[in-house]
Design an enzyme around this catalytic site. Structure first.
Site, PDB file in Angstrom:
ATOM      1  N   ARG A 131     -19.325  42.427-100.597  1.00 28.24           N
ATOM      2  CA  ARG A 131     -19.597  41.310 -99.670  1.00 28.24           C
ATOM      3  C   ARG A 131     -18.330  40.907 -98.908  1.00 28.24           C
ATOM      4  O   ARG A 131     -18.399  40.568 -97.732  1.00 28.24           O
ATOM      5  CB  ARG A 131     -20.188  40.122-100.429  1.00 28.24           C
ATOM      6  CG  ARG A 131     -21.645  40.388-100.819  1.00 28.24           C
ATOM      7  CD  ARG A 131     -22.314  39.165-101.399  1.00 28.24           C
ATOM      8  NE  ARG A 131     -23.718  39.412-101.699  1.00 28.24           N
ATOM      9  CZ  ARG A 131     -24.349  38.944-102.750  1.00 28.24           C
ATOM     10  NH1 ARG A 131     -23.706  38.204-103.644  1.00 28.24           N
ATOM     11  NH2 ARG A 131     -25.624  39.195-102.934  1.00 28.24           N
TER      12      ARG A 131
ATOM     13  N   ASN B 162     -31.306  37.955-100.695  1.00 32.56           N
ATOM     14  CA  ASN B 162     -30.657  36.747-101.187  1.00 32.56           C
ATOM     15  C   ASN B 162     -30.539  35.789 -99.988  1.00 32.56           C
ATOM     16  O   ASN B 162     -29.624  35.910 -99.162  1.00 32.56           O
ATOM     17  CB  ASN B 162     -29.276  37.097-101.764  1.00 32.56           C
ATOM     18  CG  ASN B 162     -28.614  35.900-102.401  1.00 32.56           C
ATOM     19  OD1 ASN B 162     -28.779  34.776-101.954  1.00 32.56           O
ATOM     20  ND2 ASN B 162     -27.850  36.154-103.457  1.00 32.56           N
TER      21      ASN B 162
ATOM     22  N   GLU C  11     -27.719  35.141 -96.915  1.00 32.75           N
ATOM     23  CA  GLU C  11     -28.054  35.351 -95.492  1.00 32.75           C
ATOM     24  C   GLU C  11     -27.741  34.100 -94.665  1.00 32.75           C
ATOM     25  O   GLU C  11     -27.176  34.190 -93.570  1.00 32.75           O
ATOM     26  CB  GLU C  11     -29.535  35.724 -95.335  1.00 32.75           C
ATOM     27  CG  GLU C  11     -29.828  37.125 -95.836  1.00 32.75           C
ATOM     28  CD  GLU C  11     -31.245  37.604 -95.534  1.00 32.75           C
ATOM     29  OE1 GLU C  11     -31.865  37.112 -94.569  1.00 32.75           O
ATOM     30  OE2 GLU C  11     -31.728  38.469 -96.283  1.00 32.75           O
TER      31      GLU C  11
ATOM     32  N   GLU D 103     -30.967  49.605 -97.469  1.00 36.27           N
ATOM     33  CA  GLU D 103     -30.979  49.376 -98.923  1.00 36.27           C
ATOM     34  C   GLU D 103     -32.293  49.881 -99.540  1.00 36.27           C
ATOM     35  O   GLU D 103     -32.294  50.586-100.550  1.00 36.27           O
ATOM     36  CB  GLU D 103     -30.819  47.879 -99.240  1.00 36.27           C
ATOM     37  CG  GLU D 103     -29.422  47.356 -98.985  1.00 36.27           C
ATOM     38  CD  GLU D 103     -29.236  45.906 -99.445  1.00 36.27           C
ATOM     39  OE1 GLU D 103     -29.705  45.554-100.539  1.00 36.27           O
ATOM     40  OE2 GLU D 103     -28.621  45.124 -98.689  1.00 36.27           O
TER      41      GLU D 103
ATOM     42  N   LYS E  28     -26.631  46.998-106.841  1.00 38.60           N
ATOM     43  CA  LYS E  28     -27.784  46.254-107.373  1.00 38.60           C
ATOM     44  C   LYS E  28     -28.583  47.116-108.350  1.00 38.60           C
ATOM     45  O   LYS E  28     -29.059  46.632-109.375  1.00 38.60           O
ATOM     46  CB  LYS E  28     -28.663  45.764-106.216  1.00 38.60           C
ATOM     47  CG  LYS E  28     -28.000  44.621-105.439  1.00 38.60           C
ATOM     48  CD  LYS E  28     -28.850  44.087-104.318  1.00 38.60           C
ATOM     49  CE  LYS E  28     -28.102  42.929-103.637  1.00 38.60           C
ATOM     50  NZ  LYS E  28     -28.762  42.450-102.420  1.00 38.60           N
TER      51      LYS E  28
ATOM     52  N   ARG F 207     -21.315  48.723 -90.809  1.00 41.29           N
ATOM     53  CA  ARG F 207     -21.797  47.511 -91.487  1.00 41.29           C
ATOM     54  C   ARG F 207     -23.203  47.733 -92.053  1.00 41.29           C
ATOM     55  O   ARG F 207     -23.484  47.423 -93.204  1.00 41.29           O
ATOM     56  CB  ARG F 207     -21.815  46.366 -90.471  1.00 41.29           C
ATOM     57  CG  ARG F 207     -21.933  44.989 -91.024  1.00 41.29           C
ATOM     58  CD  ARG F 207     -23.343  44.573 -91.322  1.00 41.29           C
ATOM     59  NE  ARG F 207     -23.311  43.253 -91.930  1.00 41.29           N
ATOM     60  CZ  ARG F 207     -24.235  42.780 -92.723  1.00 41.29           C
ATOM     61  NH1 ARG F 207     -25.284  43.488 -93.054  1.00 41.29           N
ATOM     62  NH2 ARG F 207     -24.131  41.585 -93.234  1.00 41.29           N
TER      63      ARG F 207
ATOM     64  N   THR G  93     -29.858  46.407 -92.355  1.00 40.44           N
ATOM     65  CA  THR G  93     -29.092  46.628 -93.595  1.00 40.44           C
ATOM     66  C   THR G  93     -30.072  46.671 -94.774  1.00 40.44           C
ATOM     67  O   THR G  93     -29.953  47.502 -95.683  1.00 40.44           O
ATOM     68  CB  THR G  93     -28.054  45.497 -93.802  1.00 40.44           C
ATOM     69  OG1 THR G  93     -27.254  45.395 -92.634  1.00 40.44           O
ATOM     70  CG2 THR G  93     -27.169  45.751 -95.011  1.00 40.44           C
TER      71      THR G  93
HETATM   72  O1  LIG Z   1     -25.204  40.725 -99.920  1.00 41.83           O
HETATM   73  C1  LIG Z   1     -26.278  41.213-100.260  1.00 41.83           C
HETATM   74  O2  LIG Z   1     -26.768  41.026-101.375  1.00 41.83           O
HETATM   75  C2  LIG Z   1     -27.008  42.112 -99.363  1.00 41.83           C
HETATM   76  O3  LIG Z   1     -28.004  42.688 -99.733  1.00 41.83           O
HETATM   77  C3  LIG Z   1     -26.555  42.253 -97.943  1.00 41.83           C
HETATM   78  C4  LIG Z   1     -27.358  41.338 -97.003  1.00 41.83           C
HETATM   79  C5  LIG Z   1     -26.703  41.492 -95.603  1.00 41.83           C
HETATM   80  O4  LIG Z   1     -27.224  42.242 -94.775  1.00 41.83           O
HETATM   81  O5  LIG Z   1     -25.659  40.883 -95.413  1.00 41.83           O
HETATM   82  C6  LIG Z   1     -28.763  41.805 -96.970  1.00 41.83           C
HETATM   83  C7  LIG Z   1     -29.708  41.217 -97.757  1.00 41.83           C
HETATM   84  C8  LIG Z   1     -29.473  39.992 -98.521  1.00 41.83           C
HETATM   85  O6  LIG Z   1     -30.529  39.102 -98.353  1.00 41.83           O
HETATM   86  C9  LIG Z   1     -28.192  39.349 -98.206  1.00 41.83           C
HETATM   87  C10 LIG Z   1     -27.252  39.938 -97.447  1.00 41.83           C
END
Ligand SMILES: O=C(O)C(=O)C[C@]1(C(=O)O)C=C[C@@H](O)C=C1
Length: 259
Positions: free
Chosen positions: A16, A192, A196, A247, A166, A155, A243
């Site tokens: 992050r 999350n 976000e 995932e 995860k 990114r 993103t």
């Molecule tokens: O930081 C995370 O846990 C991610 O999965 C990355 C990310 C993002 O694109 O920044 C994507 C999904 C989550 O809801 C939060 C943030």
């Protein structure tokens, strides 16, 4: 992050932190692009005749950039994904031995075509400072586009590291969701909303800060170089959703013995 040390690469906090750093590059690059007109000609296939090439002028510069960078092994790094993986050149430098962190198929998770499409169709029309072509800027604009695209691609594909971290934090949960092909369940588990919301808030602050001339900060004439809500909207509507797609796509193929 040190890609030679898997334990640092798979730490969600480190990942992050890297994503936060990448925001700076993306916001700065978009501010650079916002100085220029739309320049639709650079995105039109074969508008600029180039011998032995068929495609847009901007994509031609992107391809040439990737060819040069591949020679200094840019695309051997696990966090770099090429837009033209079939046209890369052999590195001039000896290969580095990155310890495997991501699953073997990870380079096949490539959303660059989608990134290119949304960049040309949505980002450029929104951030550019006016309609129309200014022929004399076609080179500068295309070089700036290449920088924006590479920053966005890095990114968005970083989602693979998030996904791997995860997965490793809760393999039982993911093995169950993956076996059931439960896309919604996977999407729910990687989302999350608090993170976000923090990202969007921070992007707004960065646009306000980076887009203001510090010497004018306290004067009446202060003018923002880019509308913060515009970049926030692009992050909300394209960058974060893509993103997440990366995932989910990565996780759907993740089997227990992939690593
Ligand atoms: O930081 C995370 O846990 C991610 O999965 C990355 C990310 C993002 O694109 O920044 C994507 C999904 C989550 O809801 C939060 C943030």
């Amino acid at each position: 992050m040190d890609f030679m040390k898997p334990e640092t690469v798979l730490n969600l906090n480190n990942i992050r932190t890297s994503l936060v750093r990448m925001e700076d590059t993306i916001v700065f690059n978009l501010i650079e692009r916002s100085q220029f007109f739309l320049l639709p000609s650079v995105y039109v296939k074969d508008k600029y005749p180039i011998e032995g090439y068929s495609g847009s002028f901007m994509e031609w510069i992107l391809l040439q950039t990737e060819k040069v960078h591949s020679q200094v092994r840019r695309y051997e790094a696990p966090d770099e994904i090429a837009f033209f993986p079939d046209q890369l050149l052999k590195p001039l430098l000896p290969s580095l031995k990155y310890p495997p962190v991501l699953a073997l198929y990870s380079s096949e998770v490539n959303y660059n075509q989608e990134i290119l499409d949304f960049y040309v169709k949505h980002i450029v029309p929104e951030v550019s400072c006016g309609q129309g072509d200014q022929e004399e800027n076609s080179g500068s604009v295309s070089v700036c586009d290449v920088e924006c695209l590479q920053a966005l691609s890095r990114r968005i594909h970083f989602g693979k590291f998030v996904a791997e971290a995860k997965y490793r934090a809760d393999p039982e949960l993911y093995d169950r969701l993956i076996a059931a092909r439960d896309v919604e369940g996977i999407e729910g588990s990687i989302t999350n909303s608090t993170v976000e919301a923090m990202i969007l808030e921070r992007i707004k602050t960065k646009c306000e800060t980076f887009g203001t001339d510090p010497s004018l900060k306290y004067s009446q004439k202060q003018q923002l170089k880019v509308k913060p809500e515009l970049i926030v909207g692009l992050y909300r509507d394209y960058v974060i959703p893509l993103t997440k797609k990366v995932e989910v796509d990565y996780l759907l193929r993740r089997l227990p013995d992939n690593n």
